[in-house]
Design an enzyme around this catalytic site. Structure first.
Site, PDB file in Angstrom:
ATOM      1  N   ASP A 166      60.387  46.264  54.955  1.00  0.00           N
ATOM      2  CA  ASP A 166      59.510  47.084  54.075  1.00  0.00           C
ATOM      3  C   ASP A 166      59.287  46.384  52.946  1.00  0.00           C
ATOM      4  O   ASP A 166      59.069  45.285  52.909  1.00  0.00           O
ATOM      5  CB  ASP A 166      60.644  48.472  53.698  1.00  0.00           C
ATOM      6  CG  ASP A 166      61.920  47.829  53.320  1.00  0.00           C
ATOM      7  OD1 ASP A 166      61.974  46.446  52.874  1.00  0.00           O
ATOM      8  OD2 ASP A 166      63.079  48.571  53.156  1.00  0.00           O
ATOM      9  N   TYR A 220      71.235  50.237  50.498  1.00  0.00           N
ATOM     10  CA  TYR A 220      72.148  49.093  50.225  1.00  0.00           C
ATOM     11  C   TYR A 220      73.433  49.559  49.214  1.00  0.00           C
ATOM     12  O   TYR A 220      73.514  49.068  48.033  1.00  0.00           O
ATOM     13  CB  TYR A 220      71.394  48.011  49.418  1.00  0.00           C
ATOM     14  CG  TYR A 220      70.567  47.350  50.635  1.00  0.00           C
ATOM     15  CD1 TYR A 220      71.294  46.469  51.361  1.00  0.00           C
ATOM     16  CD2 TYR A 220      69.158  47.507  50.773  1.00  0.00           C
ATOM     17  CE1 TYR A 220      70.352  45.780  52.620  1.00  0.00           C
ATOM     18  CE2 TYR A 220      68.326  46.901  51.601  1.00  0.00           C
ATOM     19  CZ  TYR A 220      69.066  46.081  52.725  1.00  0.00           C
ATOM     20  OH  TYR A 220      68.213  45.398  53.533  1.00  0.00           O
ATOM     21  N   GLU A 239      64.584  45.308  63.619  1.00  0.00           N
ATOM     22  CA  GLU A 239      64.015  44.825  62.185  1.00  0.00           C
ATOM     23  C   GLU A 239      64.686  43.656  61.728  1.00  0.00           C
ATOM     24  O   GLU A 239      65.941  43.419  61.898  1.00  0.00           O
ATOM     25  CB  GLU A 239      64.480  46.153  61.209  1.00  0.00           C
ATOM     26  CG  GLU A 239      64.058  45.695  59.838  1.00  0.00           C
ATOM     27  CD  GLU A 239      64.304  46.865  58.826  1.00  0.00           C
ATOM     28  OE1 GLU A 239      63.408  46.950  57.765  1.00  0.00           O
ATOM     29  OE2 GLU A 239      64.976  47.771  59.021  1.00  0.00           O
TER      30      GLU A 239
END
Length: 511
Positions: free
Chosen positions: A100, A248, A488
């Protein structure tokens, strides 16, 4: 010829059979806990030097900010050049953590710590790649210095993650809000502050010989940031919950980061005050000895391994318990040994979580090689219920994990993009999946990018060195762009692998 005519063919077969097993390192005892972890030769199964180069090159593809003239990933361009302007601070630079366009300070700091630790332990084996590794560290620390420029304040995130994830666009095109989030006295973030202190302290050791002035700046900042982390305690996941979660969040609490940060300051400064801090607070900050996950959120195992060096190599008796705790971690990984708790796929890959499991593979491999180094220097071993584990065994296990990652697995696929003849083609990464500025100079709007996300075509840009989340518990990998859990890449997956590959390239040569 007649002299050999009386030898039984069965005898010859048994001799050759025995020789095969001896050469491959399999003891005959059927309860041997290391079955499957055969002894390796001096010849490489993989080109570790090439993999090392690519694992470092990956970080150039994750750069944010004004790219330098020597930028080697040429499908990337400048991005995020106004970052920080919302609060009138300069937060240009640093890394995008994954696929991202958000800059998350918590995983970025951990990435920096692990890149630095890789250089500290194995930088002498990196040869021409050492300068590239140090540049990767400095790209992060230059940013972390900006993020900690104001006392008792740390800017911990740039970009609104929810809005960023609602678009699929190149970092060069992004028009989602570049909101800035911080922790301070009133809204503390002990875990991100202590991890940032660890990163700055570790990095100060990386530059001590080559740039002592920069090293001192990093060290002084690390001291100040750790004081802030310890004095104003609280989780950043509380005050910034709607912005940092679920991306996170800190699930392990901040105690592990305080121990980790103090351990790095102790190693970097050799100031006895940090040893006293660890002695005084170690029991409170420590976790269950069965807590064996090491990654961007949980640092307990890493702190134990780091502190065990002071006991093993520097003979500091006050830290003897960390050797015992580290041994317990090792015993948890040995298949078939007493106290083993680790799970492996049928193909032999360590498996901890379905989401980005490869980060635990790389971090564990690094810890195994680092602890093996400490054990060898101190001429000590690990005892698992009476079974003696040597440094050589730890290296064998780590090598097997890295080899699996590089292609020695049931699918015969490398999980590092650009390495080997077969690797993932559709990684979950905006910049890699969208046409580059050079090929498509017109802006690709937020919603238009999803056409590229949803296509089955391979990514137009090969993100060399990117390590994907990896296969599932059954060694299966679908190579689908939408499957972010498996496809990812992240900076904190690559960072510890840099050190592991440096050791393997040195010790086992290359093809």
């Amino acid at each position: 010829m007649a002299a050999y005519s009386s030898i039984s063919p069965v005898f010859v077969f048994l001799c050759l059979f025995s020789l095969f097993f001896i050469c491959n390192g399999y003891p005959f005892h059927h309860n041997n806990p290391y079955r499957g972890f055969h002894r390796h030769s001096r010849f490489a199964a993989h080109n570790y030097r090439d993999a090392l180069s690519k694992s470092i090159l990956f970080f150039e593809g994750q750069r944010s900010g004004k790219l330098p003239p020597n930028q080697r990933i040429n499908w990337r361009r400048d991005s995020g050049l106004s970052d920080g302007s919302d609060l009138r601070v300069d937060l240009v630079g640093g890394y995008y953590d994954a696929g991202d366009n958000v800059k998350f300070g918590f995983p970025m700091a951990f990435t920096t710590t692990m890149l630095s630790w890789s250089v500290i332990e194995f930088g002498g084996l990196m040869h021409e790649e050492l300068q590239h590794a140090k540049q990767a560290v400095r790209w992060a620390t230059d940013y972390l210095l900006k993020a900690t420029a104001h006392p008792d304040t740390i800017y911990v995130q740039v970009g609104d993650a929810q809005k960023d994830h609602a678009c699929w666009e190149r970092p060069e095109d992004m028009d989602t809000p570049r909101s800035v989030f911080k922790v301070d006295r009133n809204n503390p973030g002990t875990e991100v502050a202590a991890e940032t202190a660890a990163a700055l302290a570790a990095a100060s050791m990386v530059f001590r010989r080559s740039d002592n002035a920069y090293s001192r700046i990093l060290m002084n900042r690390a001291i100040r940031v750790f004081e802030f982390a310890d004095k104003y305690r609280g989780s950043y996941s509380d005050g910034l919950k709607s912005y940092v979660c679920p991306f996170y969040c800190s699930y392990s609490g901040y105690q592990d980061e305080l121990l980790w940060g103090a351990a790095w300051l102790h190693r970097a400064t050799r100031n006895p005050m940090y040893l006293k801090y660890i002695e005084r607070n170690g029991q409170v900050l420590g976790a269950s000895e069965e807590d064996f996950t090491f990654g961007w959120d949980n640092k307990h195992v890493g702190a134990r391994i780091l502190l065990s060096k002071s006991f093993l190599v520097q003979r500091m008796p006050a830290l003897h318990e960390y050797k015992s705790h580290s041994d317990n971690f090792i015993c948890s990984l040995i298949p078939g040994a007493p106290f083993s708790t680790a799970q492996y796929t049928p193909g032999g890959l360590l498996f901890r979580m379905s989401d980005s499991n490869m980060q635990y593979v790389t971090s564990t491999s690094f810890l195994l090689l680092t602890y093996a180094k400490y054990l060898k220097r101190s001429r000590m071993t690990v005892s698992c219920g009476g079974t003696i584990i040597t440094a050589k065994t730890l290296r064998t296990i780590a090598k097997k994990q890295v080899d699996y990652l590089l292609g020695s697995n049931p699918k015969k696929m490398s999980y590092m993009v650009g390495y080997g003849p077969r690797f993932p083609q559709r990684i979950h990464h905006r910049g890699a999946s969208l046409p580059s500025i050079a090929k498509h100079p017109q802006k690709i709007q937020c919603s238009a990018g999803f056409d590229f996300l949803n296509t089955e075509a391979p990514n137009p840009n090969v993100h060399v060195g990117a390590i994907v989340g990896g296969p599932d518990l059954h060694d299966m990998y679908p190579d689908e762009r939408n499957d972010y859990e498996q496809s990812e890449p992240t900076t904190y997956t690559n960072a510890p692998l840099v050190g592991a590959l440096a050791y393997l390239a040195h010790s086992f040569g290359q093809l």
